[in-house]
Write an enzyme that holds these catalytic residues in place. Structure first.
Site, short mmCIF file in Angstrom:
data_model
loop_
_atom_site.label_atom_id
_atom_site.label_comp_id
_atom_site.label_asym_id
_atom_site.label_seq_id
_atom_site.Cartn_x
_atom_site.Cartn_y
_atom_site.Cartn_z
CB SER A 254 -0.95 -0.07 1.19
OG SER A 254 -2.11 0.64 0.91
CG HIS A 395 -5.65 -2.56 0.21
ND1 HIS A 395 -4.85 -2.15 -0.82
CD2 HIS A 395 -5.23 -1.87 1.30
CE1 HIS A 395 -3.99 -1.25 -0.39
NE2 HIS A 395 -4.20 -1.07 0.90
C1 GCU Z 1 -5.36 4.90 1.55
C2 GCU Z 1 -4.71 5.66 0.42
C3 GCU Z 1 -3.89 4.75 -0.47
C4 GCU Z 1 -2.92 3.94 0.36
C5 GCU Z 1 -3.65 3.24 1.48
C6 GCU Z 1 -2.73 2.53 2.49
O1 GCU Z 1 -6.34 4.03 1.06
O2 GCU Z 1 -5.73 6.31 -0.29
O3 GCU Z 1 -3.16 5.51 -1.41
O4 GCU Z 1 -2.22 3.04 -0.45
O5 GCU Z 1 -4.38 4.18 2.24
O6 GCU Z 1 -1.56 2.80 2.56
O7 GCU Z 1 -3.27 1.76 3.28
#
Ligand code: GCU
Length: 416
Positions: A254, A395
C-alpha cells in the site's frame, strides 16, 4: 484539510461497498479517459534512447530527477554514520528454526534519538549469509508475529499513539514460511522514521534534517523519508556478515508499496523490489484516473509527496512522468507488482499497465518483462523480470502473495 487520522474511518466506511471502492471516483474501465504516456525511452531533448548504456549513463538520471522534483522530493545527499546495538537475541525462535535479533539502529549518537528498531528472523542452520526480505511495517514490529519476545511499541494513529495487538498483522509477514524457504525477514516500524501525519515536516527524522523555511516545493515528503530510512537499514545489512546484502528484496504494501518502489529507484542496493497493492503514487498509472486520483491523494495525505506534486491535481496529463517510469527506474533489477481483485481503489489494471509501460526499458537489457498483453486472470502469476499477479481477495498481503514473492526471489537470486 483531512489528516491521515481520518483515513481508517473513511476506509472502514466503505468496507461494505464493492471491491475496495470509495464513492465519487471512477471504477468503470470504459470511462478511463484517453491518455498518452510519456516515453521512458526519449531523452528530455527529444532524442531516442537506443541502448542500455544510454539509459544507464544518462536517461535514467533524467527520469529519477523528474520524480525527485515533481513527485516525491529530494532526500538528503549524505547519510549519517549509523550505530547499531543488538538489544535482544535468541538462537531458537519461531519454534526452533530461527535466530531472532532485535537491533537498534541509531542515526546520530549511540543511545539517543533518532533511531529505529529492526527485527530480524533468519534460519539458524544457515552455512553462509542468507538472502533477505526486508520491509517496513505499519503498526510496530510486535504486530508482525505472535512471538511474545518481540518488543512492543505504540504506533502513531494520526496524532495519537495506540498500542496494537501482538501478531495482529502476522499474516502479512509469514516469518515461518520465509525462514523455512532459506531467507531472513527484516522489518522496521515506518513511524520510527516518520510518523504518518501532516505536521509540516516537523516530527520524525525531519526534525534532525530540518527543512528550509519556507519548505521548498521539491523537499522530501514522507514517502521519500521512509524510503531513505530503508536505505539506512541496507547500510546496516552491509556490515552484518550473516545477511547477504547483495540479495536484498524490498517489499512494501500500500503506501509502503509506494515507498518500496521509490526506495528501489533511489537506491540500487535493493536487488528486487516488490510492490504489494501500491496503487496511486505507486505502481498505478496516474493518467488513468481510475480509483484514487492525484488530487485526492494530495488532499488527504498532504505530507506524502513533495509540494510540486500538487501541480498535477486534476492535471495528470501535464506530468512529465507517469508511474511506468518509476517501474523503469528499477530496471534491470527484477520488480514484482501485485494487485488484488478487492482493491479497485488502487487500480489493479493500471498497476499491470505500468509494468507494460516499463517493458521497453527492460528490453534494452535483453530482459523479458511481463510477457503478456493483458491483465491475467486472478491468482495467475506471470512475468519474467517484471512479475505480476492479481490475487483474489482484499487489499492486504496474504500467504498467496508471499508464495509468489519467494518463488520470484529464488528464481532471480538463483537459489535452489
Ligand atoms: C489509503 C490511500 C492509499 C494507500 C492506502 C494505504 O487508502 O488512499 O493511497 O495506499 O491508504 O496505505 O493503506
Amino acid at each position: 484539510m483531512l489528516t491521515a487520522a481520518f483515513i481508517p474511518l473513511l476506509v472502514a466506511g466503505i468496507a461494505g461497498s464493492a471491491a475496495g471502492q470509495i464513492s465519487g471516483f471512477n471504477y468503470d474501465e470504459s470511462k478511463v479517459p484517453d491518455y498518452k504516456l510519456p516515453d521512458p525511452l526519449v531523452f528530455n531533448s527529444g532524442k531516442a534512447v537506443t541502448s542500455a548504456k544510454q539509459w544507464t549513463s544518462k536517461r535514467r538520471g533524467e527520469v529519477l530527477e523528474l520524480f525527485r522534483k515533481e513527485v516525491y522530493g529530494r532526500q538528503p545527499k549524505d547519510a549519517p554514520r549509523l550505530y547499531s546495538e543488538e538489544l535482544e537475541r535468541s538462537e531458537n525462535a519461531l519454534g526452533g528454526i530461527a535466530i531472532r535479533r532485535q537491533i537498534r539502529l541509531y542515526l546520530g549518537r549511540r543511545g539517543e534519538q533518532p533511531y529505529m528498531d529492526l527485527l530480524v528472523y533468519q534460519p539458524n542452520d544457515a552455512e553462509k549469509a542468507v538472502p533477505v526480505f526486508m520491509g517496513p511495517n505499519f503498526r510496530g514490529n510486535h504486530t508482525t508475529d505472535h512471538d511474545p519476545a518481540i518488543h512492543a511499541k505504540e504506533y502513531h494513529k494520526g496524532q495519537s499513539v495506540v498500542m496494537e495487538k501482538r501478531g495482529e498483522k502476522a499474516h502479512r509477514w509469514q516469518a515461518e514460511l520465509i525462514v523455512k524457504s532459506g531467507f531472513a525477514v527484516a522489518t522496521v516500524y515506518y513511524g520510527d522514521i516518520d510518523p504518518d501525519f501532516d505536521d509540516n515536516w516537523k516530527n520524525g527524522w525531519h526534525k534532525y534534517f530540518p527543512m528550509d523555511d519556507p519548505v521548498k516545493p521539491d523537499a522530501w515528503g514522507s514517502i521519500a523519508t521512509w524510503a531513505w530510512g530503508l536505505s539506512r537499514v541496507v547500510d546496516y545489512l552491509e556490515i552484518d556478515d550473516t545477511l547477504d546484502h547483495d540479495k536484498v528484496a524490498l517489499i512494501g504494501h500500500s503506501r509502503l508499496g509506494k515507498t518500496a518502489l521509490w526506495a528501489g529507484a533511489e537506491d540500487e542496493r535493493f536487488k528486487i523490489v516488490i510492490s504489494n497493492n501500491s496503487g496511486c503514487g505507486g505502481a498505478a498509472l496516474s493518467r488513468r484516473r481510475f480509483g484514487e486520483t492525484v488530487e485526492r491523494i494530495n488532499q488527504v495525505f498532504p505530507h506524502w509527496f513533495c509540494d510540486n506534486f500538487n501541480k498535477y491535481n486534476g492535471n495528470e496529463d501535464e506530468l512529465p512522468v507517469d508511474q511506468h517510469m518509476l517501474i523503469s527506474l528499477i530496471a534491470p533489477r527484477p520488480v514484482y507488482i501485485a494487485s488484488a481483485t478487492g482493491d479497485e481503489w488502487a487500480d489493479p489494471n493500471g498497476e499491470f499497465k505500468s509494468g507494460k509501460g516499463a517493458e521497453s526499458v527492460y528490453a534494452l537489457f535483453g530482459l523479458k518483462g511481463l510477457g503478456v498483453e493483458s491483465q491475467p486472470k486472478p491468482n495467475t502469476p506471470i512475468g519474467d523480470a517484471i512479475g505480476y499477479h492479481l490475487r483474489e481477495g482484499p487489499h492486504d498481503v496474504m500467504k498467496f502473495d508471499w508464495i509468489q514473492y519467494i518463488q520470484f526471489a529464488k528464481r532471480h537470486f538463483e537459489i535452489k
